[in-house]
Design a protein around this motif. Structure first.
Motif, PDB file in Angstrom:
ATOM      1  N   SER A  52       0.792  -1.363   0.089  1.00 20.86           N
ATOM      2  CA  SER A  52      -0.111  -0.112  -0.208  1.00 20.86           C
ATOM      3  C   SER A  52       0.831   1.574  -0.253  1.00 20.86           C
ATOM      4  N   GLY A  53       2.320   1.110   0.335  1.00 15.49           N
ATOM      5  CA  GLY A  53       3.155   2.168   0.734  1.00 15.49           C
ATOM      6  C   GLY A  53       4.354   2.034  -0.737  1.00 15.49           C
ATOM      7  N   PRO A  54       5.120   2.425  -0.750  1.00 17.57           N
ATOM      8  CA  PRO A  54       5.905   2.521  -1.850  1.00 17.57           C
ATOM      9  C   PRO A  54       5.594   1.547  -3.348  1.00 17.57           C
ATOM     10  N   ALA A  55       4.306   0.138  -2.619  1.00 17.19           N
ATOM     11  CA  ALA A  55       4.685  -0.230  -4.577  1.00 17.19           C
ATOM     12  C   ALA A  55       3.118   0.923  -5.411  1.00 17.19           C
ATOM     13  N   SER A  56       2.039   1.197  -4.254  1.00 13.02           N
ATOM     14  CA  SER A  56       1.395   1.420  -4.915  1.00 13.02           C
ATOM     15  C   SER A  56       1.780   3.500  -5.728  1.00 13.02           C
ATOM     16  N   ASP A  57       2.608   3.610  -4.553  1.00 13.54           N
ATOM     17  CA  ASP A  57       2.570   5.236  -5.223  1.00 13.54           C
ATOM     18  C   ASP A  57       3.810   5.083  -5.757  1.00 13.54           C
ATOM     19  N   GLY A  58       4.662   4.099  -6.056  1.00 12.87           N
ATOM     20  CA  GLY A  58       5.654   4.196  -7.555  1.00 12.87           C
ATOM     21  C   GLY A  58       4.383   4.158  -8.532  1.00 12.87           C
ATOM     22  N   LEU A  59       3.771   2.816  -8.475  1.00 11.39           N
ATOM     23  CA  LEU A  59       2.964   3.101  -9.470  1.00 11.39           C
ATOM     24  C   LEU A  59       2.057   3.630 -10.084  1.00 11.39           C
ATOM     25  N   THR A  60       1.283   4.387  -8.711  1.00 10.55           N
ATOM     26  CA  THR A  60       1.072   5.918  -9.759  1.00 10.55           C
ATOM     27  C   THR A  60       1.843   6.975  -9.922  1.00 10.55           C
ATOM     28  N   TRP A  61       2.894   7.491  -9.398  1.00 10.00           N
ATOM     29  CA  TRP A  61       3.769   7.990 -10.167  1.00 10.00           C
ATOM     30  C   TRP A  61       4.313   7.368 -11.573  1.00 10.00           C
ATOM     31  N   LEU A  62       4.308   6.102 -11.955  1.00  7.35           N
ATOM     32  CA  LEU A  62       4.262   5.402 -13.245  1.00  7.35           C
ATOM     33  C   LEU A  62       3.553   5.705 -13.956  1.00  7.35           C
ATOM     34  N   LEU A  63       1.965   5.699 -13.885  1.00  9.52           N
ATOM     35  CA  LEU A  63       0.911   6.100 -14.489  1.00  9.52           C
ATOM     36  C   LEU A  63       0.862   7.354 -14.675  1.00  9.52           C
ATOM     37  N   THR A  64       0.707   7.521 -14.822  1.00 10.08           N
ATOM     38  CA  THR A  64       0.597   9.775 -13.833  1.00 10.08           C
ATOM     39  C   THR A  64       2.091  10.102 -15.175  1.00 10.08           C
TER      40      THR A  64
END
Ligand SMILES: Nc1nc2c(ncn2[C@@H]2O[C@H](COP(=O)(O)OP(=O)(O)OP(=O)(O)O)[C@@H](O)[C@H]2O)c(=O)[nH]1
Ligand SMILES: [Mg+2]
Lengths: 668, 75
Positions: A314-326
């Motif tokens: 929920s932390g690093p993994a989904s933050d990273g993915l959000t960043w990547l998608l953006t």
């Protein structure tokens, strides 16, 4: 391609050898009847296929798994048979060996468990044994792979059939030639083998023979021969006479090729059994073992690791993915699908991988230790009082991992009605997929007593199964005829790390794969249903299709404590696979991770409602894969439907009792 | 006497198996157990529960109801 079959007594190491020689991996365990299906693998050298078969004691089958081996030999013709023989129990094993020699295909003997034989002071002169039987004998230790190269080498050489023959005495030999005369010359079987098996009472062979010789004549011949044997006073029945003659020959072979030094090695198995099968301690110790397993799976090891994983996802993994998608400029729709659908749905389930692997690790350990057969023995008294067999406990424990192999394992139960009963009740066993639901709810509502609450659900599943067994077996599954309970208690073995890890991985792999396919797809669909509604897309969740569907059944769930549409929708999708209940909840409550979900759940459920929900999830219907295997194993639509309907009814009744009863007692 | 009366740790020879069910008799034969075999009682579970027995270095379990129908003599 050449096909080579592995045949031999149960629990002699056939599958262990199969795993060594092929690229595939099949299920190994230390009790009789682990393999219940025909399994095909390719030799590592790639030039032949190896077929692993269920263990058999003779070619005359009693149970369904044994029937599979015999049918294979009758209907598909392997080019070579590797007969795996347990060197520490040679006398018993040779009974099958001789029948296989009579069968007449090229044969190679893998003399296994030579390590155990040696520790008991048994020395086998394999050259002499090979000469006496007329086939190659290769000593092996299938568990470590020692001797496997030699097996391969022998397989490479051109194989010829043995000329081994036993003279069964005038009366039998006469009957054999009488049958021989009446058979066509070009049958794909050795006439002599067919005749001997028929006279031994093998009903599969008899069915085959009746295609060429009328059944009336066969019966007449059998009775006539049996009467002659009786008159000699040597035996009461034909099968026992043939067994005796064969056994005399085996004794003489053993007398020549086996030397036993009386060695008083400590018998660890008996020492351990003195404790584990103790009159008073036996069952309490079993319960203690199960309790420890759950302590490890939840409190001590599993949950702490899961929490870390949850934090990471929920932390690093989904933050990273959000960043990547953006960064990639994904549309807000895509972002929603990925973050609210897939991450919540799949991630919410993957978080439980540590607990599930730990549980599987302990189940594998139980399976390889030799304790399983003892559990069956301990439980037989209780099980027989409800119309089941002690052996039915093995499918149930396997079912704690996954119901599908549990149901398959019921094949070793000889009595058809007991087997059916075991199949019908196995889905009640709380499998690892359901564990995700408990882990979620137990952490949210019963933080201080997690493993106790979970253990109570496992106990609930067993108690329900036993009560229903009693009900079913005294009504429509009544049987008067005696059932059989003879169970081998194999020596205890210290499980090897290599085998344990492999077998844990093979079991857990399915869970991970399901998360990547089934649950992935399911999450997308569920998210879409929650995103779309009659008025279009991106609607308020309460106006979505999912809410409409959930609302339609919510009313039904009101009396048992969870009349909200969210619970209804989760349970409905949970029929696909029980983990989907958790995925759906993550999506519906729009929480990024399980910790957040636990917080939100508190607003929708009370502790009592949560417990009722867990009990309902435990019992309510077998998952899709389980329904498919019930259909396959019972070969009946009626029983398949029955297994779904009775589970729904019993789940409702039990949750009703828990919720309404709990309220009366002042819980909430 | 019958197998069910055998004391823990003692050995006996099986003299009659004809009263047990054919299915059980067949299974015993599969394990190489027949009239004449020397059998030893290892354990007996409470409440007429199952028996753990040994024949030829091989342990196996049997129900009380079957053990009661097996005729043995102590050796
Ligand atoms: N000590 C010892 N143990 C062995 C050897 N080979 C296999 N085992 C163990 O024996 C047990 C049975 O092995 P499996 O390969 O499952 O036996 P199987 O013949 O396929 O059994 P079924 O499928 O029940 O017929 C496992 O616990 C193995 O680890 C060996 O050579 N020595
Ligand atoms: Mg096997």
């Amino acid at each position: 391609m050449k096909s080579i079959a592995l045949a031999g007594n149960p629990n002699t190491g056939k599958t262990s050898l199969f795993n060594m020689l092929t690229k595939s991996y099949e299920y190994v365990g230390n009790w009789t009847g682990v393999t219940v299906e025909k399994k095909i693998g390719k030799l590592k050298s790639g030039d032949a296929e190896l077929i692993d078969l269920p263990g058999i004691y003779s070619l005359n089958p009693l149970s369904k798994d044994e029937g599979i081996s015999i049918n294979y030999l009758m209907n598909e013709s392997p080019s070579t048979i590797i007969n795996i023989v347990d060197g520490s129990l040679l006398e018993r094993n040779l009974n099958l060996t001789i029948q296989l020699l009579e069968y007449g295909k090229p044969l190679l003997i893998g003399l296994n468990m030579v390590d155990i034989a040696k520790s008991r002071g048994i020395r086998i002169d394999q050259k002499k044994l090979a000469r006496l039987l007329g086939v190659p004998v290769v000593p092996i230790i299938a568990r470590t792979g020692s001797g496997c190269d030699e097996i391969l080498e022998q397989l490479g050489q051109s194989a010829s059939s043995s000329t081994f023959q036993i003279d069964y005495g005038e009366i039998i030999e006469e009957a054999i030639s009488e049958i021989d005369d009446r058979l066509d010359a070009d049958l794909p079987y050795h006439h002599r083998w067919l005749a001997i098996q028929f006279l031994e009472g093998n009903h599969v062979v008899k069915d085959k023979l009746s295609a060429w010789i009328p059944e009336k004549d066969l019966n007449e011949m059998y009775n006539r021969t049996e009467k002659k044997i009786k008159d000699t006073g040597e035996s009461h029945t034909l099968p026992s006479y043939i067994y005796k003659v064969r056994n005399e020959r085996i004794k003489s072979i053993i007398g020549e090729a086996v030397y036993v030094e009386s060695k008083s090695a400590t018998n660890w198995t008996e020492k351990i059994d003195r404790v584990l099968l103790n009159r008073f301690l036996g069952i309490p110790l079993f319960l203690a073992v199960m309790y420890l397993v759950f302590q490890f799976t939840f409190d001590w090891l599993g949950s702490p690791i899961s929490d870390q994983l949850d934090g990471f996802l929920s932390g690093p993994a989904s933050d990273g993915l959000t960043w990547l998608l953006t960064f990639c400029g994904a549309s807000s729709f895509i972002k929603s699908v990925v973050l609210e659908g897939i991450i919540s749905g799949v991630g919410g389930v993957l978080v439980f991988v540590p607990q599930i692997f730990i549980l599987f690790f302990f189940i594998s350990w139980l399976e390889d230790s030799g304790y399983m057969a003892r559990i069956a023995l301990l439980m037989d008294r209780l099980m027989s009082s409800v119309g089941l067999n002690g052996k039915a406990f093995i499918p149930m424990i396997i079912g704690f991992g996954c119901n599908v192999p549990g149901i398959m394992a019921a094949r070793t139960i000889e009595h058809p009605k007991e087997r059916l009963l075991t199949i019908l009740l196995s889905p009640l066993m709380s499998c690892s997929a359901r564990l995700t639901v408990y882990a979620l709810f137990a952490a949210a509502f019963f933080n201080s007593h997690q493993s106790l609450i979970v253990l109570s659900l496992y106990v609930l599943s067993i108690v329900t199964a036993l009560l229903l067994a009693k009900l079913f077996s005294s009504t429509f599954l009544k049987h008067e005829d005696q059932s059989a309970f003879v169970i081998e208690l194999p020596p205890y073995r210290v499980p090897q790390w290599r085998i344990l890890l492999r077998s844990t991985w093979e079991k857990g792999k399915g869970f991970v794969r399901k998360a990547g396919t089934f649950i992935f797809g399911g999450s997308v669909v569920i998210w879409l249903l929650s995103y779309a509604g009659p008025s279009g897309f991106d609607v308020e969740m309460n106006q979505s299709f999912l809410a409409i569907i959930g609302n339609a059944i919510a009313l039904l769930f009101d009396p048992i404590g969870f009349g909200n549409w969210q619970a209804g929708a989760s349970l409905l999708t949970g029929f696909l696979a029980k983990e989907v209940v958790v995925s759906t909840m993550n999506i519906i409550y729009m929480t990024p991770d399980d910790t957040a979900l636990q917080g939100v759940l508190g607003q929708y459920f009370t502790s009592l409602q949560a417990y009722s929900f867990m009990a309902f999830t435990l019992l309510y219907v077998p998952c899709l894969a389980t329904v498919a295997v019930i259909k396959k194993e019972t070969m009946s639509k009626k029983w398949t439907w029955f297994s779904i309907v009775y589970a729904l009814v019993i789940a409702y009744v039990i949750s009703l009792v828990i919720y309404q009863g709990g309220r009366l007692l002042g819980f909430h | 006497m019958t197998l069910s009366e055998l004391e823990k740790g003692l050995q006996a020879r099986i003299i009659d198996l004809s009263n047990i069910s054919p299915l059980v008799r067949r299974r015993l034969l599969d394990l190489g157990i027949l009239e004449g075999s020397i059998i030893r009682l290892i354990h007996r579970l409470p409440l007429r529960g199952a028996f753990a027995l040994e024949v030829n270095h091989q342990e196996f379990g049997l129900r009380y109801a079957e053990a009661k129908r097996i005729e043995v003599e102590v050796v």
